[in-house]
Structures are given as structure tokens and as C-alpha cells.
Design an enzyme around this catalytic site. Structure first.
Site, short mmCIF file in Angstrom:
data_model
loop_
_atom_site.label_atom_id
_atom_site.label_comp_id
_atom_site.label_asym_id
_atom_site.label_seq_id
_atom_site.Cartn_x
_atom_site.Cartn_y
_atom_site.Cartn_z
N ARG A 1 104.70 -32.84 73.46
CA ARG A 1 104.95 -34.32 73.79
C ARG A 1 105.95 -34.63 72.49
O ARG A 1 106.09 -33.95 71.67
CB ARG A 1 103.70 -34.85 73.21
CG ARG A 1 102.89 -35.28 74.56
CD ARG A 1 101.61 -36.36 74.17
NE ARG A 1 100.76 -35.62 73.32
CZ ARG A 1 100.78 -35.81 71.82
NH1 ARG A 1 101.51 -37.09 71.42
NH2 ARG A 1 99.97 -35.55 71.04
N TYR B 1 107.12 -31.63 80.55
CA TYR B 1 105.87 -31.33 79.94
C TYR B 1 104.76 -32.26 80.14
O TYR B 1 105.02 -33.48 79.99
CB TYR B 1 106.32 -30.97 78.44
CG TYR B 1 104.81 -31.00 77.60
CD1 TYR B 1 103.80 -29.53 77.66
CD2 TYR B 1 104.27 -32.03 77.00
CE1 TYR B 1 102.83 -29.56 77.20
CE2 TYR B 1 103.02 -31.88 76.20
CZ TYR B 1 102.37 -30.80 76.65
OH TYR B 1 100.98 -30.57 75.97
N LYS C 1 98.67 -39.69 79.41
CA LYS C 1 98.66 -40.44 78.24
C LYS C 1 99.32 -41.59 78.36
O LYS C 1 99.08 -42.72 77.75
CB LYS C 1 99.38 -39.54 77.18
CG LYS C 1 98.51 -38.24 76.87
CD LYS C 1 97.22 -38.67 76.40
CE LYS C 1 96.29 -37.63 75.93
NZ LYS C 1 96.55 -36.08 75.47
N HIS D 1 90.96 -41.96 73.52
CA HIS D 1 91.18 -40.57 73.37
C HIS D 1 90.11 -39.65 73.15
O HIS D 1 89.93 -39.16 71.95
CB HIS D 1 92.47 -40.31 72.43
CG HIS D 1 93.26 -38.74 72.61
ND1 HIS D 1 93.85 -38.30 71.33
CD2 HIS D 1 93.22 -37.91 73.47
CE1 HIS D 1 94.24 -36.97 71.92
NE2 HIS D 1 94.08 -37.04 73.07
N SER E 1 95.24 -34.40 69.13
CA SER E 1 95.42 -33.54 70.17
C SER E 1 95.34 -32.03 69.40
O SER E 1 95.76 -31.87 68.24
CB SER E 1 97.00 -33.70 70.60
OG SER E 1 96.90 -34.85 70.84
N CYS F 1 92.68 -30.54 68.47
CA CYS F 1 91.39 -30.63 67.31
C CYS F 1 89.98 -30.56 68.00
O CYS F 1 89.06 -30.87 67.44
CB CYS F 1 91.60 -31.69 66.61
SG CYS F 1 93.04 -31.87 65.67
N ASP G 1 89.17 -35.52 77.38
CA ASP G 1 90.38 -36.03 76.87
C ASP G 1 90.39 -37.62 76.83
O ASP G 1 90.96 -37.96 75.90
CB ASP G 1 91.68 -35.80 77.76
CG ASP G 1 92.98 -35.88 76.64
OD1 ASP G 1 92.75 -35.39 75.64
OD2 ASP G 1 94.02 -36.21 77.11
N ARG H 1 99.15 -24.22 78.15
CA ARG H 1 98.21 -24.82 78.80
C ARG H 1 97.68 -24.34 80.01
O ARG H 1 98.36 -24.13 80.78
CB ARG H 1 98.60 -26.49 78.93
CG ARG H 1 99.15 -27.13 77.76
CD ARG H 1 97.88 -28.25 77.58
NE ARG H 1 98.21 -28.51 76.04
CZ ARG H 1 97.41 -29.54 75.13
NH1 ARG H 1 96.28 -30.00 75.65
NH2 ARG H 1 97.72 -29.88 73.93
P1 GTP Z 1 94.39 -31.66 73.31
O1 GTP Z 1 93.85 -31.10 74.81
O2 GTP Z 1 95.67 -31.43 72.88
O3 GTP Z 1 93.87 -33.01 73.39
O4 GTP Z 1 93.40 -30.71 72.41
P2 GTP Z 1 91.64 -30.66 72.27
O5 GTP Z 1 91.42 -31.97 71.50
O6 GTP Z 1 91.17 -30.80 73.60
O7 GTP Z 1 91.51 -29.37 71.54
P3 GTP Z 1 90.85 -27.95 72.19
O8 GTP Z 1 89.41 -28.03 72.53
O9 GTP Z 1 91.67 -27.48 73.37
O10 GTP Z 1 91.18 -27.01 70.97
C1 GTP Z 1 92.21 -27.07 70.14
C2 GTP Z 1 92.12 -25.67 69.42
O11 GTP Z 1 91.32 -25.61 68.37
C3 GTP Z 1 91.79 -24.29 70.24
O12 GTP Z 1 92.58 -23.20 69.86
C4 GTP Z 1 90.34 -24.23 69.86
O13 GTP Z 1 90.10 -22.80 69.93
C5 GTP Z 1 90.28 -24.63 68.52
N1 GTP Z 1 89.04 -25.12 68.40
C6 GTP Z 1 88.18 -26.03 69.13
N2 GTP Z 1 87.11 -26.14 68.65
C7 GTP Z 1 86.94 -25.46 67.36
C8 GTP Z 1 85.78 -25.20 66.63
O14 GTP Z 1 84.84 -25.69 66.79
N3 GTP Z 1 86.14 -24.48 65.52
C9 GTP Z 1 87.42 -23.75 65.23
N4 GTP Z 1 87.62 -23.27 64.21
N5 GTP Z 1 88.39 -24.03 65.99
C10 GTP Z 1 88.13 -25.13 67.25
C1 SPV Z 2 97.46 -34.05 73.81
O1 SPV Z 2 98.68 -33.70 73.44
O2 SPV Z 2 96.67 -34.74 73.52
C2 SPV Z 2 97.23 -33.40 75.43
C3 SPV Z 2 98.14 -32.65 75.90
O3 SPV Z 2 96.01 -33.60 75.77
S1 SPV Z 2 99.21 -34.02 76.86
O4 SPV Z 2 99.01 -34.01 78.06
O5 SPV Z 2 100.74 -33.27 76.62
O6 SPV Z 2 99.27 -35.10 75.89
MN MN Z 3 92.13 -30.78 75.66
#
Ligand code: GTP
Ligand code: SPV
Ligand code: MN
Length: 605
Positions: A79, A219, A228, A248, A270, A272, A295, A387
């Protein structure tokens, strides 16, 4: 293209849709207009065409059936928050956290970019609905795009196609107008590139008109406009006007060994941990998690006074790196069923995908940049924001309530961020207003999900900083008012979590992933008045004994460190929060200043 040409195949009599398509076709001048049906044959045609242009590589069907690999242009991987605008009529309505330009000025500028931008391409008309088609008020949209990649991805991420268009026609429904172009017209005879895009990018929301104009990027968050741009930026404005919340947040269902069920929503910025928590496989015996969303959550107060949430999406657009059989086995099972698109990961010699953190690194692969890659390579095989895009219905632990347009009543809301220091593993807010304060001051280190520096601590209110479609001060008031106007006893309890605190060596203090079930258990036991906590200046923190640590591979020291509230660290946050709040001037609700005063008093400053 004349209106007659643009509309020659139009399978609708909805005048608003016809006018929209004709107007945008006249401006962007595509070679053809194609109305999407959402059928399997259409998917095959689209993916075949994408293989033909080199955008897609089909993966080995015996490993990942009906799945495709794509690598983007390296300038188009995330983004673009600095290119994202909220063009409200009045600048004050976009607030201090968004980019703004007067709507007329932006439209003039973008009409210049859009003029002829689809030459040599097909304009796809994608009728879609965010949420259920049979919702009380279905939330329709039409995305016009010149990208087959976007069209294929939209089919995974949103309910779309003929059924949606027919319903829109039947209801003569209002809809969000969404225009997308990669900004890469093709002159006669000019060959296409694998990933068409443009150096100039604009991701623009016109909140009053419920309109989205996107240019220059293919993207996800910039181009799949139902996600979003609509379901958060435009929907947050609708939610403000109509008294609901567009957030979110992931949504999960948690069942205890005694069969007691709770619904939890969680807002993390994002990259996290939302997708991972949404699909969590508990490590504690007898506990069960089912997924509702990973999400976005749309939440409204029901007739029973509780806050009901639905996930408006139809797929997962998940971060690949770090996903594996240990961290997220449910995501692995979902994508292994196929029907998925993988972008900016590595391609292996046997026609599978690989990324950092996945088991069994291949001896050789092609990196996302198209270069030969081995485990000894210095460069990453995959972009950190690579992704997978996969249908939610393939998730084995999808909760049955996913198909219920009413959604689920939320018992707890978690806010969380990525902080190396200061923020303990979990704590409970004192009440809704204090919880709103915690959300409004949420802080997190930036990630690769947006272009720009990674690892910089910033305030990311309710994990919505890049997604609030109006003045964030007004958004805080909206949250406060939800608490004021409703019965507090029926509203979700608010908690704050941090899976990312580090030890002195830089390692994570808390093992995370499936072990986060221990934190969820404390949260629900806390709500039932069963779990112990100590009152601290920031809220209620579990005593080490109150957390189920049976079988947890962690020293007492590390556990104490994960739960510690260090007054000095929190005192250092105060001027940052103060500075953050000052940005909003008179638009910041006074009760948030009172909350800050309360925190200061409890810290003795
Ligand atoms: P978006 O799709 O961008 O909104 O991200 P998200 O909030 O869905 O995050 P996601 O669950 O994909 O995790 C993002 C990164 O953080 C990944 O590389 C995960 O492996 C890592 N991660 C997720 N949960 C944990 C956790 O409990 N501990 C640690 N150390 N890393 C984590
Ligand atoms: C984020 O960045 O929070 C995502 C990926 O979940 S996107 O759809 O590109 O916003
Ligand atoms: Mn996600």
C-alpha cells in the site's frame, strides 16, 4: 468508445450502472468492455489469459490445484500511504491524519491520467457486494478495472458476479463507484509487460460521493477496491453517518472445554498478527477457535443492545512470510486446497511456492525478483509483504455463523500492536472510555505492508491510521458515543495485547501463535470474573498465576518480563501521547484528555 459500444453487452437495465460504465469507458477508452459473471469458465479464461501474458505461472496442479504465481514490478509491492487521499468536500473532514486535495482539483488531475489509460486493454465490470447478498441492506459496489489480475483476485476476495448484478438491478440499488487502472495503456501492436503499473500512483476516496478512484498500482490494498478503500475508508464514513463501526479487525469464535462460546474481535495494524490469531490452533487442551474473519469487521448495535459483527470479505489476503505448519497450520491447509494466487513469493523447480519461514527450503528457486535463489543467497526469496489470496470457504475452521448475515455478538475487543518494549503481553481496560483511549493511542512499529521505513514506532489508532475515511478526532468521538449511547454491560470488554515484546538479546519474550490461546483464555475468564489480575496505572494485568502456563516452555523470568509494567517506560510515552492528541485540536473529545490525566495521575507525573 461511445456509450453504445460500451453498453452493447450490458446484462443490466440499472441506469446508474449503465451511466457509470459509459462515462468511465468514454474517459479511459478501453478496446472492449467485459461484464463479469463470476463463473468457473470465466475464471479459467482469465487465468489462461494471465498465463498468456506471463503475469501468472500456473503452479503444479498435483501440489496446488488451480493455483497461480505472480511476481509484481518491484515498484508495486505494498500500500502507498503517501499516495492515498481522502478528498472530502471540506478539508477539515479529512482530519490531520489523511492526505487531502479538493475533490474537483483531484478529479481534474486524475481525469488527465485516466484519459485513454485503458487503450489496448479490456475494461472489466465487476459487480460485487461486501457482506451478504441477503443482508438487510446489501452493500454493493461496481469496480471497473483494466487488470485481469485484479479481476481474478476480486473473485476470491469478494462475493461478485451475475447474482450480485441481478440483485442490484432488481433493487435499483445504490452502489459504491470504484474505478481502477494500472495506468499502462498499450499502443497498437505494443506488447504488454508481466506486471503493468505506473510510477505515478493515486489511491483516492471521495467520501461524500462514495466513490473510489485508483491509478497506477496492481497491488492488493491499492487495487482490490472492495477491501481497504470501500470496506474501511468509505464504509467508515457511512458508519459515522449511520451509527455503526467499520473496523480493521479479525473476528473469531472461542469455545472453552466446558462448551462456553465467546466471540472476539481484534484490531492489530497491518502485518501485526490478525490472520494468525483469526486461525489460531490453541495449544491448551479442550479449547477451540473458529474463524469468522481475518481483516475487516463491520459492527452494529443489535436490538438486544449487543455489538454484532460481520466480515464483509470472502477470502484471505494473507502475509506469506512466517506462515508455516507450526505458526498457522489452518492457513496452510486452506491454501493447500488450491484455487489461490500467490504474489511476490519464490517459485520452486517443482512448480510450488516457498517463502521465508516456510518449512523445507528448496535447494533452488526463483526469487520474487525473478533471480536464481538458493538457501545461501544473501537476498530474501520473497518480498516481506508477499501474499496469498485464497477463498475463505476453504478454511476448515470457518465458523458456521460466517454465513449468517446478522453476524455474531462480540464479547471482547482486543487492540494490539508490535512493540519491542513498554507494552505488556495483555491488559484489560478499565471501561469503554478507557478502552477507547487505549485504541486511540495504540502504537506499533511500521511493517512492510506499506511502503516506507519499517520498524518505526507510530500511533496507529484502532489500527485504522491509513483507513479512517474522515477526521480521526470525529472518529474517536464516534467510538466514545457508542459507549455513551448504549448499555455498557452489553458492550464488549476491551483489552490490549502485545505479542512482540523483546528480551535483552532481541528475541521475542512470548512464543506467540498457538500459545496466544493462553491469553484468550485469560480474557474470557476475566470477563466471567474468574481470572486474577493486578491493577496497574495502565489497566488490569494478569498475575503470572492467573495465566494458564501449563506446558508452556518459558522461564518465570521471561513471563514476568512479558507481563511487566515499567513506570519509567510508560512515563516516557506520556509526551508522545500528548503530542499525538494535540494534532487534533478541538476535535479531540475532552474525555480522552481526561483519560490521559488519569494515566498521568496513576503514574505519579
Ligand atoms: P495484514 O494482513 O497486513 O493486515 O497483517 P495481519 O495483521 O493479518 O498479520 P499476520 O497474521 O499475517 O502476521 C504478520 C506477521 O507477524 C507474520 O510474519 C506472522 O508470522 C507474524 N506473527 C503473527 N502472530 C505472531 C505472534 O503471535 N508472534 C510473533 N512473534 N509473530 C507473529
Ligand atoms: C494490509 O496492509 O492491512 C493488508 C493488505 O491487509 S492490503 O489489502 O494490501 O491492505
Ligand atoms: Mn492479514
Amino acid at each position: 468508445m461511445t456509450a453504445d459500444q460500451a453498453l452493447s453487452d450490458a446484462p443490466t437495465t440499472h441506469q446508474g450502472i449503465l451511466d457509470f460504465v459509459a462515462e468511465i469507458a468514454a474517459m479511459t477508452k478501453p478496446d472492449a468492455v467485459y461484464w463479469c459473471t463470476g463463473s468457473d469458465e470465466e475464471w479459467t479464461k482469465l487465468t489462461d489469459a494471465l498465463v498468456g501474458t506471463g503475469t501468472f505461472t500456473q503452479l503444479n496442479p498435483s501440489i496446488k490445484p488451480n493455483s497461480y504465481y505472480a511476481a509484481s514490478d518491484p515498484i508495486d509491492v505494498a500500500r502507498v500511504e503517501d499516495r492515498t487521499y481522502i478528498c472530502s468536500v471540506d478539508e477539515k473532514d479529512c482530519g490531520p491524519t489523511n492526505n487531502w486535495m479538493a475533490p474537483d482539483e483531484m478529479k481534474t488531475l486524475m481525469r488527465g491520467l485516466y484519459d485513454g489509460c485503458m487503450t489496448g486493454r479490456t475494461m472489466y465490470v465487476i459487480p460485487f457486494v461486501m457482506g451478504h447478498l441477503d443482508a438487510e441492506k446489501p452493500m454493493f459496489g461496481i469496480e471497473l478495472t483494466d487488470s485481469a489480475y485484479v479481476t481474478a483476485s476480486m473473485r476470491v476476495m469478494a462475493r461478485m458476479g451475475s447474482k450480485v448484478l441481478d440483485r442490484m438491478t432488481e433493487l435499483d440499488a445504490d452502489f459504491v463507484q470504484a474505478v481502477h487502472s494500472v495506468g499502462h495503456p498499450l499502443a497498437e501492436g505494443q506488447a504488454d509487460v508481466k506486471w503493468p503499473c505506473n510510477d505515478t500512483k493515486y489511491i483516492v476516496q471521495f467520501p461524500e460521493e462514495r466513490t473510489i478512484w485508483s491509478f497506477g498500482s496492481g497491488y492488493g490494498g491499492n487495487a482490490l477496491l472492495g477491501k481497504k478503500c470501500y470496506a474501511l475508508r468509505i464504509a467508515s464514513v457511512m458508519a459515522r453517518d449511520e451509527g455503526w463501526l467499520a473496523e480493521h479487525m479479525l473476528i473469531l469464535k472461542l469455545t472453552s472445554p466446558q462448551g462456553v462460546t465467546k466471540y472476539v474481535a481484534a484490531a492489530f495494524p497491518s502485518a501485526c498478527g490478525k490472520t494468525n490469531l483469526a486461525m489460531l490452533q490453541p495449544t491448551i487442551p479442550g479449547w477451540k477457535v473458529e474463524t469468522l474473519g481475518d481483516d475487516i469487521a463491520w459492527m452494529r448495535i443489535g436490538e438486544d443492545g449487543r455489538l454484532w459483527a460481520v466480515n464483509p470479505e470472502y477470502g484471505f489476503f494473507g502475509v506469506a512470510p512466517g506462515t508455516n505448519e507450526h505458526t498457522n497450520p489452518n492457513a496452510m491447509r486452506t491454501i493447500n486446497k488450491g484455487n489461490s494466487v500467490f504474489t511476490n513469493v519464490a517459485l520452486t523447480e517443482d512448480g510450488d511456492v516457498w517463502w521465508e519461514g516456510l518449512e523445507n527450503p528448496p535447494a533452488r528457486a526463483t526469487s520474487w525478483k525473478g533471480e536464481p535463489w538458493t538457501p545461501d543467497s544473501e537476498e530474501l526469496s520473497s518480498h516481506p509483504n508477499s501474499r496469498y489470496c485464497t477463498p475463505i470457504k476453504q478454511c476448515d475452521i470457518l465458523a458456521a455463523e460466517y454465513d449468517d448475515p446478522r453476524g455474531v455478538p462480540i464479547d471482547a475487543i482486543l487492540f494490539g500492536g508490535r512493540r519491542k518494549t513498554t507494552v505488556p503481553l495483555v491488559f484489560e481496560a478499565r471501561d469503554w472510555t478507557h478502552g477507547t483511549f487505549l485504541g486511540a493511542t495504540l502504537s506499533s512499529e511500521t511493517t512492510a505492508a506499506a511502503t516506507g521505513a519499517v520498524g518505526v514506532v507510530r500511533r496507529d489508532p484502532m489500527a485504522m491510521l491509513p483507513f479512517i475515511g474522515y477526521n480521526a478526532g470525529d472518529y474517536f468521538s464516534h467510538w466514545i458515543n457508542i459507549g455513551k449511547d448504549n448499555d455498557a454491560a452489553k458492550l464488549p470488554k476491551i483489552f490490549y495485547v502485545n505479542w512482540f515484546r523483546r528480551d535483552d538479546e532481541g528475541g521475542f519474550l512470548w512464543p506467540g501463535f498457538g500459545e496466544n490461546s493462553r491469553v484468550l483464555k485469560w480474557v474470557v475468564e476475566r470477563m466471567d470474573g474468574q481470572a486474577g489480575a493486578r491493577e496497574t496505572p495502565i489497566g488490569y494485568v494478569p498475575t503470572p498465576e492467573a495465566l494458564d502456563t501449563d506446558g508452556l516452555d518459558m522461564t518465570d523470568e521471561a513471563l514476568h518480563a512479558a507481563l511487566e509494567v515499567d513506570a519509567e517506560e510508560w512515563k516516557a510515552e506520556i509526551p508522545q501521547i500528548q503530542e499525538w492528541f494535540e494534532k487534533f485540536g478541538d476535535d479531540l473529545p475532552g474525555v480522552l484528555w481526561s483519560e490521559l490525566d488519569g494515566l498521568k495521575a496513576r503514574l505519579g507525573v
